[in-house]
Design a protein around this motif. Structure first.
Motif: not given
Length: 154
Positions: A47-64
């Motif tokens: 049930x664990x999921x992994x992905x990659x995304x651009x470091x500059x994405x909005x989702x990464x800003x939100x997750x930080x």
């Protein structure tokens, strides 16, 4: 037994469902407090999921700001076919280039269906990894449903 209990997936059914499906919808919380919802390709591991995304994405800003997300994977078009898994997750942001490259390579293989294509794309994946982060979604709560288990009764 309640209807809710009747449609719940077992841990193995959850793992199988997540392995079968291809798109997860990830909700993070933006700086205004509103949900930010985006589709992602993912790698299932139980049930664990992994992905990659651009470091500059909005989702990464939100997750930080808040390293939590809700992830939805669902399927079906009519009520009696609806299946899904909703995961409330703590999110690990991976910044190690080797781990990011491994995630990117595994995604390439999963979504092309070809180890040969993934191997041929390895230089491209490595170059992309320098601009990306990995995201690992660790579930803290899992809710699942499979309406087909009701056998057409409601």
């Amino acid at each position: 037994m309640s209807r809710r209990d009747q449609i719940k997936l077992t841990p193995q059914e959850i793992a199988d469902f997540l392995a079968e499906e291809k798109v997860a919808n990830v909700a993070t919380i933006g700086r205004t407090g509103r949900p930010h919802l985006v589709p992602v390709w993912y790698l299932p591991d139980g049930s664990t999921l992994s992905t990659w995304t651009y470091e500059s994405s909005q989702k990464v800003a939100n997750l930080r700001r808040l390293a939590q997300a809700t992830v939805l994977v669902e399927a079906g078009t009519s009520y009696e076919e609806l299946r899904g898994v909703s995961l409330e997750c703590d999110v690990e942001i991976v910044e190690d280039t080797e781990r990011i490259t491994a995630i990117g390579s595994a995604l390439t293989e999963r979504y092309t269906g070809s180890p040969e294509v993934a191997a041929a794309a390895s230089q491209f994946v490595r170059a992309q990894a320098a601009k990306r982060v990995g995201l690992v979604f660790h579930p803290t709560k899992v809710v699942s449903w499979d309406h087909s288990k009701l056998g057409g009764t409601y």
